[in-house]
Design a protein around this motif. Structure first.
Motif, PDB file in Angstrom:
ATOM      1  N   THR A  45      19.679  14.591 -21.806  1.00 27.32           N
ATOM      2  CA  THR A  45      21.101  14.922 -21.885  1.00 27.32           C
ATOM      3  C   THR A  45      21.312  16.406 -22.156  1.00 27.32           C
ATOM      4  N   SER A  46      20.408  17.013 -22.943  1.00 23.12           N
ATOM      5  CA  SER A  46      20.513  18.448 -23.207  1.00 23.12           C
ATOM      6  C   SER A  46      20.270  19.248 -21.937  1.00 23.12           C
ATOM      7  N   PHE A  47      19.267  18.844 -21.158  1.00 26.96           N
ATOM      8  CA  PHE A  47      18.990  19.518 -19.889  1.00 26.96           C
ATOM      9  C   PHE A  47      20.149  19.339 -18.916  1.00 26.96           C
ATOM     10  N   SER A  48      20.626  18.105 -18.798  1.00 33.27           N
ATOM     11  CA  SER A  48      21.672  17.814 -17.825  1.00 33.27           C
ATOM     12  C   SER A  48      22.954  18.579 -18.137  1.00 33.27           C
ATOM     13  N   GLY A  49      23.344  18.589 -19.417  1.00 31.79           N
ATOM     14  CA  GLY A  49      24.568  19.289 -19.796  1.00 31.79           C
ATOM     15  C   GLY A  49      24.471  20.785 -19.554  1.00 31.79           C
ATOM     16  N   ALA A  50      23.325  21.371 -19.941  1.00 32.01           N
ATOM     17  CA  ALA A  50      23.154  22.809 -19.737  1.00 32.01           C
ATOM     18  C   ALA A  50      23.070  23.144 -18.256  1.00 32.01           C
ATOM     19  N   ALA A  51      22.338  22.329 -17.491  1.00 36.35           N
ATOM     20  CA  ALA A  51      22.185  22.597 -16.062  1.00 36.35           C
ATOM     21  C   ALA A  51      23.535  22.544 -15.355  1.00 36.35           C
ATOM     22  N   ARG A  52      24.362  21.561 -15.719  1.00 39.95           N
ATOM     23  CA  ARG A  52      25.685  21.460 -15.079  1.00 39.95           C
ATOM     24  C   ARG A  52      26.558  22.653 -15.442  1.00 39.95           C
ATOM     25  N   SER A  53      26.591  22.990 -16.716  1.00 37.44           N
ATOM     26  CA  SER A  53      27.441  24.087 -17.166  1.00 37.44           C
ATOM     27  C   SER A  53      27.053  25.405 -16.503  1.00 37.44           C
ATOM     28  N   TYR A  54      25.749  25.684 -16.471  1.00 39.67           N
ATOM     29  CA  TYR A  54      25.302  26.963 -15.924  1.00 39.67           C
ATOM     30  C   TYR A  54      25.392  26.985 -14.395  1.00 39.67           C
ATOM     31  N   ALA A  55      25.132  25.842 -13.748  1.00 35.73           N
ATOM     32  CA  ALA A  55      25.270  25.787 -12.293  1.00 35.73           C
ATOM     33  C   ALA A  55      26.735  26.009 -11.898  1.00 35.73           C
ATOM     34  N   ALA A  56      27.662  25.455 -12.675  1.00 34.40           N
ATOM     35  CA  ALA A  56      29.082  25.646 -12.382  1.00 34.40           C
ATOM     36  C   ALA A  56      29.461  27.120 -12.503  1.00 34.40           C
ATOM     37  N   ARG A  57      28.885  27.798 -13.479  1.00 37.72           N
ATOM     38  CA  ARG A  57      29.150  29.239 -13.608  1.00 37.72           C
ATOM     39  C   ARG A  57      28.591  29.998 -12.410  1.00 37.72           C
ATOM     40  N   ARG A  58      27.356  29.694 -12.062  1.00 42.56           N
ATOM     41  CA  ARG A  58      26.695  30.436 -10.992  1.00 42.56           C
ATOM     42  C   ARG A  58      27.348  30.201  -9.644  1.00 42.56           C
ATOM     43  N   GLY A  94      26.607  10.791 -10.289  1.00 42.79           N
ATOM     44  CA  GLY A  94      25.802  11.924  -9.878  1.00 42.79           C
ATOM     45  C   GLY A  94      24.629  11.496  -9.007  1.00 42.79           C
ATOM     46  N   THR A  95      23.986  12.485  -8.392  1.00 42.18           N
ATOM     47  CA  THR A  95      22.862  12.207  -7.499  1.00 42.18           C
ATOM     48  C   THR A  95      21.535  12.667  -8.082  1.00 42.18           C
ATOM     49  N   VAL A  96      21.518  13.123  -9.346  1.00 42.98           N
ATOM     50  CA  VAL A  96      20.263  13.492 -10.008  1.00 42.98           C
ATOM     51  C   VAL A  96      20.241  12.867 -11.399  1.00 42.98           C
ATOM     52  N   SER A  97      19.043  12.571 -11.871  1.00 46.06           N
ATOM     53  CA  SER A  97      18.857  12.150 -13.259  1.00 46.06           C
ATOM     54  C   SER A  97      17.689  12.926 -13.831  1.00 46.06           C
ATOM     55  N   LEU A  98      17.857  13.440 -15.050  1.00 45.43           N
ATOM     56  CA  LEU A  98      16.847  14.263 -15.701  1.00 45.43           C
ATOM     57  C   LEU A  98      16.253  13.482 -16.860  1.00 45.43           C
ATOM     58  N   THR A  99      14.935  13.380 -16.908  1.00 47.33           N
ATOM     59  CA  THR A  99      14.270  12.667 -17.995  1.00 47.33           C
ATOM     60  C   THR A  99      14.108  13.578 -19.204  1.00 47.33           C
ATOM     61  N   ASP A 100      13.729  12.984 -20.326  1.00 47.41           N
ATOM     62  CA  ASP A 100      13.406  13.794 -21.507  1.00 47.41           C
ATOM     63  C   ASP A 100      12.205  14.673 -21.209  1.00 47.41           C
ATOM     64  N   ALA A 101      12.205  15.880 -21.755  1.00 50.92           N
ATOM     65  CA  ALA A 101      11.065  16.785 -21.602  1.00 50.92           C
ATOM     66  C   ALA A 101      10.053  16.504 -22.710  1.00 50.92           C
ATOM     67  N   GLN A 102       8.816  16.222 -22.326  1.00 51.32           N
ATOM     68  CA  GLN A 102       7.752  15.903 -23.275  1.00 51.32           C
ATOM     69  C   GLN A 102       6.816  17.088 -23.448  1.00 51.32           C
ATOM     70  N   LEU A 103       6.193  17.142 -24.613  1.00 44.05           N
ATOM     71  CA  LEU A 103       5.254  18.225 -24.892  1.00 44.05           C
ATOM     72  C   LEU A 103       4.065  18.166 -23.943  1.00 44.05           C
ATOM     73  N   LEU A 104       3.679  19.308 -23.433  1.00 43.76           N
ATOM     74  CA  LEU A 104       2.478  19.436 -22.623  1.00 43.76           C
ATOM     75  C   LEU A 104       1.433  20.291 -23.341  1.00 43.76           C
ATOM     76  N   LEU A 105       1.819  21.500 -23.731  1.00 42.29           N
ATOM     77  CA  LEU A 105       0.932  22.404 -24.463  1.00 42.29           C
ATOM     78  C   LEU A 105       1.696  22.948 -25.659  1.00 42.29           C
ATOM     79  N   PHE A 106       1.072  22.854 -26.844  1.00 40.33           N
ATOM     80  CA  PHE A 106       1.750  23.263 -28.077  1.00 40.33           C
ATOM     81  C   PHE A 106       0.989  24.432 -28.706  1.00 40.33           C
ATOM     82  N   PRO A 107       1.641  25.584 -28.948  1.00 36.78           N
ATOM     83  CA  PRO A 107       0.939  26.752 -29.481  1.00 36.78           C
ATOM     84  C   PRO A 107       0.665  26.628 -30.986  1.00 36.78           C
ATOM     85  N   VAL A 108      -0.562  26.973 -31.372  1.00 31.55           N
ATOM     86  CA  VAL A 108      -0.983  26.932 -32.782  1.00 31.55           C
ATOM     87  C   VAL A 108      -1.865  28.149 -33.048  1.00 31.55           C
ATOM     88  N   HIS A 109      -1.747  28.724 -34.234  1.00 35.25           N
ATOM     89  CA  HIS A 109      -2.622  29.838 -34.587  1.00 35.25           C
ATOM     90  C   HIS A 109      -3.979  29.311 -35.050  1.00 35.25           C
TER      91      HIS A 109
END
Length: 301
Positions: A45-58, A94-109
């Motif tokens: 939902t965070s991705f979808s909302g941001a993507a829609r808002s910014y695409a509408a601006r662009r 809508g014609t797209v659905s965005l899944t939750d983004a899962q961790l792939l690589l996590f930075p650690v010192h």
């Protein structure tokens, strides 16, 4: 008819996707997590909302950004892609659905410098080719050149498995800066990954400012956590263009915009602006910017 597209995303700043309240514990404002693994996620939902808002601006259609006020016109790529609540037929899904983004690589010192921690199963699930040894809970495997001694990941010290890991990104998929990351990867056992991640999240302390005095408010100290900078995540975007009527831009529209050819182009357009405008909370505190590193088609039907 559908297309499954996989996106690789990197956080350019700490990212705070809050859960809408306070809790007693390590921090006051916690971030969204997956219930089964207790690992941080960025909700779709965070991705979808941001993507829609910014695409509408662009695309020069600011009225189509929010939950209401959609134009609902058949030639609007924003309403066509994300859906609308207006129009002659009462609106469309809508014609797209965005899944939750899962961790792939996590930075650690670590004593070897900054490294990215992950697991065999996460890499394989995201489409990577992995040649790595089986690990016990007290062991790790690395791609660090000439590393043959124990390695610390934050506070945790693990034995190094003598056999090096070989990790290859999906064939012919250019992930930006992948060459710099692939020589600093550390694989750990699945059950240990959650503990390493939650022990190394960025935690900050802030205080509310009294607008009248310009000084800190009494009893207004609070803490919040965030995904650290340089975290890599992956998510899937499903394009289900069930109408097959995506509006083609006319010459005037192409002069103002990049002229999207599909709903996936509209999603990419929105996420490209998130590199500058960010997602989630704490945006005025320097949080939220993310970058689309790569995307490729997984399946099509």
């Amino acid at each position: 008819m559908y297309t499954l597209q996989r996106f690789i995303i990197m956080t350019l700043d700490p990212v705070h996707i809050g859960v809408g309240g306070y809790r007693l514990g390590r921090v006051d404002n916690s971030i969204a997590r997956e219930p089964g693994t207790n690992l941080p996620i960025i909700p779709g939902t965070s991705f979808s909302g941001a993507a829609r808002s910014y695409a509408a601006r662009r695309l020069g259609r600011p009225d189509c950004a929010g939950q209401s006020g959609h134009c609902g016109k058949p030639d609007c790529p924003v309403c066509y892609t994300f859906g609308n609540t207006r129009g002659s037929d009462g609106g469309n899904a809508g014609t797209v659905s965005l899944t939750d983004a899962q961790l792939l690589l996590f930075p650690v010192h670590s004593m070897a410098g900054p490294v990215w921690v992950t697991t065999h199963s996460r890499l394989v699930q995201a489409g990577f080719t992995v040649d790595a040894p089986e690990l016990d809970r007290e062991q790790c495997a690395t791609t660090l050149p000439d590393w043959n001694k124990p390695l610390n990941l934050g506070w945790l010290l693990l034995d190094h498995k003598n056999t090096d890991a070989v990790i290859v990104s999906p064939p012919e998929k250019a992930i930006a800066s992948w060459e710099d990351v692939t020589v600093r990867l550390v694989l750990v056992e699945n059950g240990l990954f959650s503990q390493i991640v939650n022990s190394n999240l960025e935690v900050r302390t802030s205080v509310s400012i009294d607008p009248l005095t310009g000084a800190a408010k009494d009893r207004a100290l609070f803490t919040y956590e965030a995904l650290p900078r340089a975290t890599l995540l992956w998510c899937d975007v499903v394009e289900d263009d069930y109408r097959q009527e995506f509006p083609s831009a006319d010459e005037e529209e192409k002069a103002k915009t990049f002229g999207p050819k599909s709903p996936l182009d509209v999603v990419r357009a929105g996420l490209s602006l998130a590199e500058y405008l960010g997602i989630g909370g704490m945006g005025t505190r320097g949080f939220g910017r993310i970058k689309l590193m790569a995307d490729w088609q997984v399946s099509h039907a």
